[in-house]
Design a protein around this motif. Structure first.
Motif, short mmCIF file in Angstrom:
data_model
loop_
_atom_site.label_atom_id
_atom_site.label_comp_id
_atom_site.label_asym_id
_atom_site.label_seq_id
_atom_site.Cartn_x
_atom_site.Cartn_y
_atom_site.Cartn_z
N GLU A 160 19.55 -5.13 67.89
CA GLU A 160 19.19 -3.73 67.77
C GLU A 160 20.39 -2.91 67.31
O GLU A 160 21.53 -3.31 67.54
N HIS B 70 23.62 6.61 69.48
CA HIS B 70 23.85 7.65 70.48
C HIS B 70 24.25 8.93 69.73
O HIS B 70 25.10 8.88 68.83
N ARG C 103 21.06 11.86 73.59
CA ARG C 103 20.02 11.09 72.90
C ARG C 103 20.53 9.69 72.57
O ARG C 103 21.64 9.52 72.10
N SER C 104 19.69 8.70 72.83
CA SER C 104 19.98 7.32 72.47
C SER C 104 18.70 6.70 71.92
O SER C 104 17.67 6.72 72.60
N ASP C 105 18.77 6.21 70.70
CA ASP C 105 17.63 5.57 70.06
C ASP C 105 17.95 4.11 69.83
O ASP C 105 19.04 3.78 69.34
N ARG C 106 17.00 3.24 70.15
CA ARG C 106 17.15 1.79 69.97
C ARG C 106 16.22 1.37 68.84
O ARG C 106 15.01 1.53 68.95
N ILE C 107 16.80 0.82 67.78
CA ILE C 107 16.02 0.42 66.61
C ILE C 107 16.23 -1.07 66.39
O ILE C 107 17.37 -1.52 66.21
N VAL D 226 16.84 2.90 60.17
CA VAL D 226 17.38 3.81 61.17
C VAL D 226 18.00 5.02 60.45
O VAL D 226 18.69 4.86 59.45
#
Length: 184
Positions: free
Chosen positions: A140, A144, A154-158, A164
């Motif tokens: 992934e 952040h 905010r933290s997004d996991r792609i 992304v």
């Protein structure tokens, strides 16, 4: 002592951790290729940008210094600086997880603690707008953003293979499909 250790243990790099001599895995070829891939994308998005190999003063991290795998900033911003520069010009810092050559759980836990806990906190406290972790263990990209001086809000996991969007001030879209070829 560090030079002697480096000669004896080719797959480890000596590192001072909390004032004690420790070791971490040496980045492998795939690790380097990921940084090349990212650098090429960033240059295409903005020729004035560069992914630097620059140490940063990050007061709350270990000895007050961090050496990210990459620092996205204007191309000439660190000219004339020494080994450790002010983190203010950094638009984004990037870390790529390393593999432990002998699967020693202590190294794995240090990677986990360092890249997934300590560095996000320290980079947010320093005010670096974006921290991207390319996590080869979970396949992934964890992005952040929105530092509030204590943590990233905010933290997004792609997952690898999907696109992304790196938020402002970076504003670059990454197709992460190639990353799937650089994991074990």
């Amino acid at each position: 002592m560090a030079r002697s250790l480096a000669r004896e243990a080719e797959e480890l790099r000596p590192e001072l951790i909390h004032g004690k001599l420790g070791v971490k895995p040496v980045p492998d070829g795939d690790h380097g290729r990921i940084i090349q891939w990212l650098t090429r994308i960033c240059i295409q998005a903005g020729p004035e940008l560069w992914v630097h190999d620059q140490g940063l003063r990050v007061e709350t991290y270990r000895t007050g210094h961090a050496r990210p795998d990459g620092v996205l900033a204007p191309a000439d911003v660190f000219v004339g600086h020494g080994e450790w520069a002010d983190a203010g010009p950094a638009l984004m810092v990037v870390e790529v997880t390393s593999y432990d050559s002998d699967s020693d759980s202590d190294s794995d836990s240090d990677t986990d603690r360092r890249d997934r806990v300590e560095k996000p906190r320290a980079y947010a406290e320093t005010g670096i707008p974006v921290y991207a972790l390319i996590d080869r263990d979970s396949c992934e990209v964890i992005v952040h953003s929105v530092p509030d001086g204590v943590r990233y809000e905010r933290s997004d996991r792609i997952p690898f293979g999907k696109a992304v969007e790196l938020p402002a001030p970076v504003g670059i879209r990454l197709d992460t499909e190639p990353l799937m070829g650089w994991v074990r």
